[in-house]
Structure formats: C-alpha cells, structure tokens
Design an enzyme around this catalytic site. Structure first.
Site, PDB file in Angstrom:
ATOM      1  N   TYR A 188      31.884  43.011  43.995  1.00  0.00           N
ATOM      2  CA  TYR A 188      32.015  43.009  45.146  1.00  0.00           C
ATOM      3  C   TYR A 188      33.777  43.858  44.924  1.00  0.00           C
ATOM      4  O   TYR A 188      34.248  43.701  44.305  1.00  0.00           O
ATOM      5  CB  TYR A 188      32.014  42.736  46.841  1.00  0.00           C
ATOM      6  CG  TYR A 188      33.040  41.747  47.238  1.00  0.00           C
ATOM      7  CD1 TYR A 188      34.267  41.780  47.431  1.00  0.00           C
ATOM      8  CD2 TYR A 188      32.901  40.275  46.120  1.00  0.00           C
ATOM      9  CE1 TYR A 188      34.800  40.701  47.475  1.00  0.00           C
ATOM     10  CE2 TYR A 188      33.887  39.417  47.088  1.00  0.00           C
ATOM     11  CZ  TYR A 188      35.435  40.078  47.235  1.00  0.00           C
ATOM     12  OH  TYR A 188      35.812  39.190  47.433  1.00  0.00           O
ATOM     13  N   CYS A 189      33.511  45.443  45.496  1.00  0.00           N
ATOM     14  CA  CYS A 189      34.503  46.148  45.823  1.00  0.00           C
ATOM     15  C   CYS A 189      34.703  47.152  46.866  1.00  0.00           C
ATOM     16  O   CYS A 189      34.041  46.343  48.172  1.00  0.00           O
ATOM     17  CB  CYS A 189      34.777  47.042  44.276  1.00  0.00           C
ATOM     18  SG  CYS A 189      32.906  47.784  44.426  1.00  0.00           S
ATOM     19  N   THR A 190      36.095  47.308  47.077  1.00  0.00           N
ATOM     20  CA  THR A 190      35.464  48.930  48.710  1.00  0.00           C
ATOM     21  C   THR A 190      34.483  49.054  49.296  1.00  0.00           C
ATOM     22  O   THR A 190      33.613  48.990  49.840  1.00  0.00           O
ATOM     23  CB  THR A 190      36.581  49.308  48.841  1.00  0.00           C
ATOM     24  OG1 THR A 190      37.828  48.758  47.962  1.00  0.00           O
ATOM     25  CG2 THR A 190      37.549  49.991  50.425  1.00  0.00           C
ATOM     26  N   ILE A 217      32.471  46.366  50.293  1.00  0.00           N
ATOM     27  CA  ILE A 217      32.314  45.873  52.198  1.00  0.00           C
ATOM     28  C   ILE A 217      32.403  46.450  53.183  1.00  0.00           C
ATOM     29  O   ILE A 217      32.404  46.323  54.312  1.00  0.00           O
ATOM     30  CB  ILE A 217      34.650  45.620  51.658  1.00  0.00           C
ATOM     31  CG1 ILE A 217      34.669  44.843  50.678  1.00  0.00           C
ATOM     32  CG2 ILE A 217      34.219  44.522  52.933  1.00  0.00           C
ATOM     33  CD1 ILE A 217      35.387  44.646  49.613  1.00  0.00           C
TER      34      ILE A 217
END
Length: 297
Positions: A188-190, A217
């Site tokens: 996961y990342c921004t 996210i």
C-alpha cells in the site's frame, strides 16, 4: 465564491512523445489557472493539482479528450482557499518529463502496455482487502518512506526503513524480506502509484502472492476512515503535510527527540538540507536543525 479542490490521478500507458504531452498539459493548466505538479514519462502521467472545482472539471474534460487518458480515474479531495479565492495547496505549476513516474531507479525493469503495468500485483478495493484479511493471514507491506510510515500505517505492517523510494530496490535485493516470498503480501502507498511499480519489482524477485491496495490509503480512508485497519495520519504532498480521516485518528507517530506522540512533520531548519523529521511542537522550538534522527522525505 471559489470552491477549492485537490485533484489526484495517474495512469500507466505508453506515450510516444512525452515532451509534446508536457507542453500540452502545461498550456492547459496555465489557461485554467490550475496549479500543482505533473510528471510525465514514456510510461504515463502522474499529477496532483489544485484549483477551483469548475476549472479543475474543465481540466478533466480537456485531459480525457486525449485517447490514452480517456479512462483515467480522477480522485478528488477538499482544498483550502486563500482570501482572494485561490487555492492554498499549490502556489505554482510544475510540469516535467522524467525517466520514471516514480523514482525507484529501475526504469529498465518496468514494462507498460496499453493495459497498464505488466505483471503487477492483484488490485484490491478496500472491501476486497477486508475480505482477504478475513480469509488469509496477510502481511501488509508499506511502499512509502520512513517519515510517511512513522505517522500512519496499517496495523502490523512491515515498514522498510528507507529514506527515499529509490532505496526499495536495494532493500528487496538485500534478502531482508525473503521470508515473505511465500506469504500473501499486500502493498500500500498514498494513492497507489508507487505500488504499481513496487509490485512487479517484488514479483520479479520471487514474491509469489502480491496484492496492491487500489487507490491507496486515500481511497481506503474514504471508505473506512479510522474505523478499519488503518492507524494514524496520512502524509500528503501539498502544503497540508498531514491529514486525518476523522476526528478520532490515533497518534501512532512519536517525536524523534523526546518520543512524545505526534503526527507533526517539519522541514529541517537548515537551508542547506532537504530533510524532514517527525517532531513535536515543543522540541521544534529552539532546535530547528537536523540531527542524526532526521530522515529525508
């Protein structure tokens, strides 16, 4: 009265002439008074823009007129207005051509076709993620740098101690995460773009079951806020620096000086450095410079 909004998007698609796309995008944004950052490469486009909602909708229509960008999933969030009605989130416009949309330092490893990234991770919606967690013992793998993951992350996530995205390749090649290669791993990342590149890098290195949180996210927070698997605050790439999904966000970060809980990220006070640090208000006063605990963003 202007209604400020922030627009985020990316798409991986082959572009034959990135410089022509840069000139067109700069002209389009400038004509509408839209500001922010756009990165273009032979593999696609990545942007975070701010402005009045009407101007941004005109930008979306103009961008979608280009066939390769017709199916872009534009994501919207609230912006902040100045007294003159302009946006406070992005004071200037930057449109650049680079070798990579995200600087992993591995441009030769990424393969992109008309359908997007080749051999990437399986995309999961926020609801799909919850279903997978119920069905399997998954490992969350944070695809962001240490500053970002310090102030917010998924519960129990593996958070590589990297200072920049460029360090992920060395981290994967070090063998430190080889024990995860036979486990289901959710990256996961921004907003999702870093995981588009990270997941094929992981798969080419032997990770067998790799997923990525679709929309990152930001999309998960819209769906579940602080009442799901996310803990803490989200680092964002505009003048806000951090944001919370609710009024009951947990403080999971700690000051690098006194270890008090905080989600406050500040720039190094020394103009010669580009570091950031997680530091509470009290420790920032009278101690603006970097020290051995500071980490680059």
């Amino acid at each position: 009265m202007a209604t400020p909004k922030v627009l985020l998007f990316y798409v991986f698609t082959p572009l034959a002439d990135p410089e022509a796309i840069r000139l067109w995008q700069h002209t389009l944004c400038d004509s509408l008074g839209v500001r922010g950052r756009i990165i273009i490469s032979k593999d696609g486009i990545n942007a975070t823009l701010g402005g009045d909602v009407i101007d941004l909708k005109k930008y979306v229509r103009g961008t979608r007129a280009y066939a390769a960008f017709k199916e872009i999933d534009f994501k919207w969030s609230e912006g902040r207005a100045l007294e003159d009605g302009s946006t406070a989130d992005f004071p200037r416009l930057s449109v650049k051509v680079r070798d990579e949309l995200v600087t992993f330092g591995a441009p030769g490893e990424l393969e992109v076709d008309a359908g997007g990234v080749v051999n990437g991770g399986t995309h999961l919606s926020p609801a799909d993620l919850h279903a997978l967690v119920e069905a399997k013992d998954v490992v969350f793998f944070d695809g962001r740098n240490q500053i970002e993951s310090t102030i917010g992350h998924f519960a129990g996530a593996v958070r590589p101690p990297v200072e920049t995205t460029r360090e992920f390749v060395a981290a994967l090649d070090s063998g430190a995460y080889d024990h995860l290669k036979d486990q289901p791993v959710v990256t996961y990342c921004t907003g999702g773009i870093r995981c588009e590149v990270l997941t094929p890098l992981m798969k080419s290195r032997g990770f067998q079951e790799v997923y990525q949180l679709d929309g990152g996210i930001a999309t998960y927070g819209e769906a579940f806020g602080d009442d799901g698997l996310w803990e803490g605050s989200l680092y964002v790439f505009d003048d806000r620096i951090t944001m919370d999904f609710s009024n009951h966000a947990e403080l999971v970060g700690s000051c690098d000086s006194c270890e008090e809980p905080t989600n406050r990220v500040v720039d190094c006070g020394d103009v010669s450095c580009v570091r950031q640090m997680v530091r509470c208000q009290g420790c920032s006063v009278g101690a603006p410079g970097c020290d051995e605990h500071s980490v680059r963003a």
